[in-house]
Motif scaffolding. Sequence first.
Motif, PDB file in Angstrom:
ATOM      1  N   ASN A 101      -7.832 -18.597  -4.736  1.00  0.00           N
ATOM      2  CA  ASN A 101      -8.737 -17.620  -4.676  1.00  0.00           C
ATOM      3  C   ASN A 101      -8.255 -16.312  -4.042  1.00  0.00           C
ATOM      4  O   ASN A 101      -7.585 -16.056  -2.938  1.00  0.00           O
ATOM      5  CB  ASN A 101      -9.710 -18.065  -3.387  1.00  0.00           C
ATOM      6  N   PRO A 102      -8.041 -15.200  -4.882  1.00  0.00           N
ATOM      7  CA  PRO A 102      -7.491 -13.952  -4.761  1.00  0.00           C
ATOM      8  C   PRO A 102      -8.015 -13.103  -3.560  1.00  0.00           C
ATOM      9  O   PRO A 102      -7.310 -12.483  -2.824  1.00  0.00           O
ATOM     10  CB  PRO A 102      -7.492 -13.179  -6.054  1.00  0.00           C
ATOM     11  N   ALA A 103      -9.254 -13.427  -3.156  1.00  0.00           N
ATOM     12  CA  ALA A 103      -9.879 -12.808  -1.908  1.00  0.00           C
ATOM     13  C   ALA A 103      -9.395 -13.175  -0.707  1.00  0.00           C
ATOM     14  O   ALA A 103      -9.464 -12.398   0.115  1.00  0.00           O
ATOM     15  CB  ALA A 103     -11.538 -13.106  -2.042  1.00  0.00           C
ATOM     16  N   GLY A 104      -8.767 -14.294  -0.419  1.00  0.00           N
ATOM     17  CA  GLY A 104      -8.096 -14.644   0.562  1.00  0.00           C
ATOM     18  C   GLY A 104      -6.933 -13.657   1.128  1.00  0.00           C
ATOM     19  O   GLY A 104      -6.585 -13.610   2.212  1.00  0.00           O
ATOM     20  N   LEU A 105      -6.395 -13.078   0.092  1.00  0.00           N
ATOM     21  CA  LEU A 105      -5.370 -12.055   0.271  1.00  0.00           C
ATOM     22  C   LEU A 105      -5.684 -10.772   1.238  1.00  0.00           C
ATOM     23  O   LEU A 105      -4.892 -10.354   2.108  1.00  0.00           O
ATOM     24  CB  LEU A 105      -4.812 -11.491  -0.958  1.00  0.00           C
ATOM     25  N   ALA A 106      -6.998 -10.654   1.310  1.00  0.00           N
ATOM     26  CA  ALA A 106      -7.614  -9.515   2.184  1.00  0.00           C
ATOM     27  C   ALA A 106      -7.229  -9.777   3.788  1.00  0.00           C
ATOM     28  O   ALA A 106      -7.385  -8.742   4.577  1.00  0.00           O
ATOM     29  CB  ALA A 106      -9.135  -9.386   1.843  1.00  0.00           C
ATOM     30  N   MET A 130       6.527 -18.545  -5.081  1.00  0.00           N
ATOM     31  CA  MET A 130       6.594 -17.405  -4.398  1.00  0.00           C
ATOM     32  C   MET A 130       5.317 -16.531  -4.250  1.00  0.00           C
ATOM     33  O   MET A 130       4.966 -16.171  -5.311  1.00  0.00           O
ATOM     34  CB  MET A 130       7.976 -16.828  -4.185  1.00  0.00           C
ATOM     35  N   ALA A 131       5.451 -15.853  -3.170  1.00  0.00           N
ATOM     36  CA  ALA A 131       4.400 -14.654  -2.988  1.00  0.00           C
ATOM     37  C   ALA A 131       4.456 -13.615  -1.919  1.00  0.00           C
ATOM     38  O   ALA A 131       5.216 -13.954  -1.033  1.00  0.00           O
ATOM     39  CB  ALA A 131       3.136 -15.308  -3.007  1.00  0.00           C
ATOM     40  N   TRP A 132       4.124 -12.418  -2.231  1.00  0.00           N
ATOM     41  CA  TRP A 132       4.278 -11.209  -1.261  1.00  0.00           C
ATOM     42  C   TRP A 132       3.046 -10.423  -1.218  1.00  0.00           C
ATOM     43  O   TRP A 132       2.300 -10.606  -2.037  1.00  0.00           O
ATOM     44  CB  TRP A 132       5.203 -10.444  -2.293  1.00  0.00           C
ATOM     45  N   ALA A 133       2.689 -10.134  -0.073  1.00  0.00           N
ATOM     46  CA  ALA A 133       1.427  -9.335   0.508  1.00  0.00           C
ATOM     47  C   ALA A 133       1.879  -8.086   1.159  1.00  0.00           C
ATOM     48  O   ALA A 133       2.500  -8.113   2.113  1.00  0.00           O
ATOM     49  CB  ALA A 133       0.437 -10.291   1.208  1.00  0.00           C
ATOM     50  N   TYR A 134       1.019  -7.109   0.719  1.00  0.00           N
ATOM     51  CA  TYR A 134       1.312  -5.874   1.261  1.00  0.00           C
ATOM     52  C   TYR A 134      -0.025  -5.141   1.637  1.00  0.00           C
ATOM     53  O   TYR A 134      -0.928  -4.772   0.634  1.00  0.00           O
ATOM     54  CB  TYR A 134       2.292  -4.880   0.433  1.00  0.00           C
ATOM     55  N   ARG A 135      -0.308  -4.731   3.026  1.00  0.00           N
ATOM     56  CA  ARG A 135      -1.572  -4.154   3.338  1.00  0.00           C
ATOM     57  C   ARG A 135      -1.680  -2.549   2.922  1.00  0.00           C
ATOM     58  O   ARG A 135      -0.811  -1.822   3.805  1.00  0.00           O
ATOM     59  CB  ARG A 135      -1.997  -4.452   4.689  1.00  0.00           C
ATOM     60  N   LEU A 136      -2.221  -1.898   2.135  1.00  0.00           N
ATOM     61  CA  LEU A 136      -2.443  -0.540   1.953  1.00  0.00           C
ATOM     62  C   LEU A 136      -2.926   0.182   3.264  1.00  0.00           C
ATOM     63  O   LEU A 136      -2.508   1.210   3.690  1.00  0.00           O
ATOM     64  CB  LEU A 136      -3.016  -0.091   0.793  1.00  0.00           C
ATOM     65  N   ARG A 147      -8.446  -1.912   4.662  1.00  0.00           N
ATOM     66  CA  ARG A 147      -9.459  -2.533   3.692  1.00  0.00           C
ATOM     67  C   ARG A 147      -8.847  -3.078   2.512  1.00  0.00           C
ATOM     68  O   ARG A 147      -9.205  -4.019   1.786  1.00  0.00           O
ATOM     69  CB  ARG A 147     -10.427  -1.495   3.335  1.00  0.00           C
ATOM     70  N   GLN A 148      -7.503  -2.733   2.167  1.00  0.00           N
ATOM     71  CA  GLN A 148      -7.105  -2.745   0.924  1.00  0.00           C
ATOM     72  C   GLN A 148      -5.702  -3.559   1.163  1.00  0.00           C
ATOM     73  O   GLN A 148      -4.734  -3.387   1.829  1.00  0.00           O
ATOM     74  CB  GLN A 148      -6.685  -1.513  -0.013  1.00  0.00           C
ATOM     75  N   THR A 149      -5.424  -4.493   0.215  1.00  0.00           N
ATOM     76  CA  THR A 149      -4.219  -5.479   0.142  1.00  0.00           C
ATOM     77  C   THR A 149      -3.786  -5.767  -1.327  1.00  0.00           C
ATOM     78  O   THR A 149      -4.923  -5.884  -2.185  1.00  0.00           O
ATOM     79  CB  THR A 149      -4.254  -6.527   0.843  1.00  0.00           C
ATOM     80  N   LEU A 150      -2.342  -5.569  -1.527  1.00  0.00           N
ATOM     81  CA  LEU A 150      -1.906  -5.834  -2.754  1.00  0.00           C
ATOM     82  C   LEU A 150      -0.913  -7.226  -2.608  1.00  0.00           C
ATOM     83  O   LEU A 150      -0.551  -7.308  -1.449  1.00  0.00           O
ATOM     84  CB  LEU A 150      -0.974  -4.670  -3.139  1.00  0.00           C
ATOM     85  N   GLY A 151      -0.964  -7.805  -3.735  1.00  0.00           N
ATOM     86  CA  GLY A 151      -0.336  -9.000  -3.624  1.00  0.00           C
ATOM     87  C   GLY A 151       0.384  -9.272  -5.043  1.00  0.00           C
ATOM     88  O   GLY A 151      -0.141  -8.937  -6.185  1.00  0.00           O
ATOM     89  N   ASN A 192       1.106 -13.359 -10.942  1.00  0.00           N
ATOM     90  CA  ASN A 192      -0.294 -12.995 -10.691  1.00  0.00           C
ATOM     91  C   ASN A 192      -0.299 -11.803  -9.599  1.00  0.00           C
ATOM     92  O   ASN A 192       0.298 -11.579  -8.666  1.00  0.00           O
ATOM     93  CB  ASN A 192      -0.937 -14.237  -9.614  1.00  0.00           C
ATOM     94  N   ALA A 193      -0.783 -10.679 -10.022  1.00  0.00           N
ATOM     95  CA  ALA A 193      -0.871  -9.284  -9.522  1.00  0.00           C
ATOM     96  C   ALA A 193      -2.348  -9.432  -8.810  1.00  0.00           C
ATOM     97  O   ALA A 193      -3.372  -9.202  -9.779  1.00  0.00           O
ATOM     98  CB  ALA A 193      -0.465  -8.360 -10.396  1.00  0.00           C
ATOM     99  N   THR A 194      -2.441  -9.052  -7.701  1.00  0.00           N
ATOM    100  CA  THR A 194      -3.733  -9.063  -6.949  1.00  0.00           C
ATOM    101  C   THR A 194      -4.243  -7.796  -6.241  1.00  0.00           C
ATOM    102  O   THR A 194      -3.118  -7.252  -5.547  1.00  0.00           O
ATOM    103  CB  THR A 194      -3.895 -10.261  -6.101  1.00  0.00           C
ATOM    104  N   TYR A 195      -5.416  -7.340  -6.119  1.00  0.00           N
ATOM    105  CA  TYR A 195      -5.971  -6.346  -5.548  1.00  0.00           C
ATOM    106  C   TYR A 195      -7.118  -6.917  -4.922  1.00  0.00           C
ATOM    107  O   TYR A 195      -8.063  -7.399  -5.286  1.00  0.00           O
ATOM    108  CB  TYR A 195      -6.442  -5.024  -6.452  1.00  0.00           C
TER     109      TYR A 195
END
Length: 440
Positions: free
Chosen positions: A56-61, A109-115, A118-122, A171-174
């Motif tokens: 679920n990409p929304a979990g990245l938030a 593997m995966a990477w998460a970065y908070r802009l 409110r906004q996170t990229l993965g 998988n590139a997620t916003y």
Amino acid sequence: MQHKTLLGLGALGLCLAAGPALATNGMISHGYSPLDKAVAGATTAYHFDALVTATNPAGLAFVDDSLVAGVSLFMPDRHYSSAGDASPLFAIGPQQIQSSGDLFVIPAMAWAYRLDERQTLGLALYGNGGMNTRYEGGSATLFDANGNSMTLPGTFGDGTAGVDLKQMFINATYAHQFKDDQALALSLLLAGQSFKAYGISNFAGFSLDPDHLSDQGTDYAYGVGVKLGYQGKLTDALWLGAAYQPRIRMSNFDNYRGLFPDAGRFDVPAMANLGLAWQASDAWLWLLDVQHIFYSDVAAIANTADAMYSCMQGVSRACLGGSTSTGFGWQDMTVYKLGLQYQQADWSLRAGISYGKSPIRDSEILFNILSPGLIEWHYTLGASYQISDSLSLHGSYMYAPSNSLSGRNSLSGQAEGSQSQTLTIAMSQQELDLGLSWRF
């Protein structure tokens, strides 16, 4: 007479980093990181790490700036057996053969970065299970129209037989947290898959392109897809999650355009997830998921063996490589998952269980010798240890008990007086996962 004429029948770098055998829920992995695999993949409504985007990409938030990497040791055991004779077309054995190749290494593997708040990229890299079998030895008996027969080595009378399908996703997620504890997200998926098949050339008589049916080496196909997700709190203790991934239309396997429907097309099926997560206390977390996999929308997976007889009656589109040709005959699959986490100080302990009825019908045993996606139950355990404020170590173990299915050889013949042969396929699985996550 050549044995291909006697049979007159018909019927997976990108060198992928992952090399799994046939996966757990049909051809879809039961989870992707060591943490969500430890709870049987029940993470639609929760967010352990950045690999949540695979479910679920929304979990990245709700994930901190972090990097997670894991490796799986996947150990399947698959075999088939045959009993009785068959006429007037084709008989396997009788025999029992176990597939070789029982250890596969699968990275993720995966990477998460908070802009901002409110906004996170993965960005994530992971694989599905695909299909893998290799049957050495055995024999098959082929019949001509006059009842004459010839016995040849190999499961299908063409030597060592098997398939190897692998799927990998970038998988590139916003993800956007549009209010406190509520988020929507979109993932762009770049999909690649490889396939090879061997030892099935005796099905050439039922192929529109017999030169591109078997033993054509490894071929590659690519596609672009999306995944949509929502995750949010219903109450202070209850989370809701939902995700949907439409079917990914892949390019054709040109080297196998005489095997799969529509001249070699093998698409990635659509999937829908719905989940709840209940934080019962600071220590206890309960997870519940339902996943539906739309195998029936993909011709190469869903088309049934009945097409073989239509091909014999002159319906060209029903011959291998045609628009309605034989696939693996799988039905849709619905999987129910339950997970539990207990957290205390630097330790977290997890367990899970899932069930989904196998997508294979007992009338489709013959071709599913090559793809015995029979697993129904998964039992999982796992633990995490926080080494420091930023570094954690994770591990999990999955056991899927043996499941078997028996049915009639679909090429035993339909005429009155035809003898029937019984085929049985079986599979069990184990998987060990290790991983690290780093918050920065």
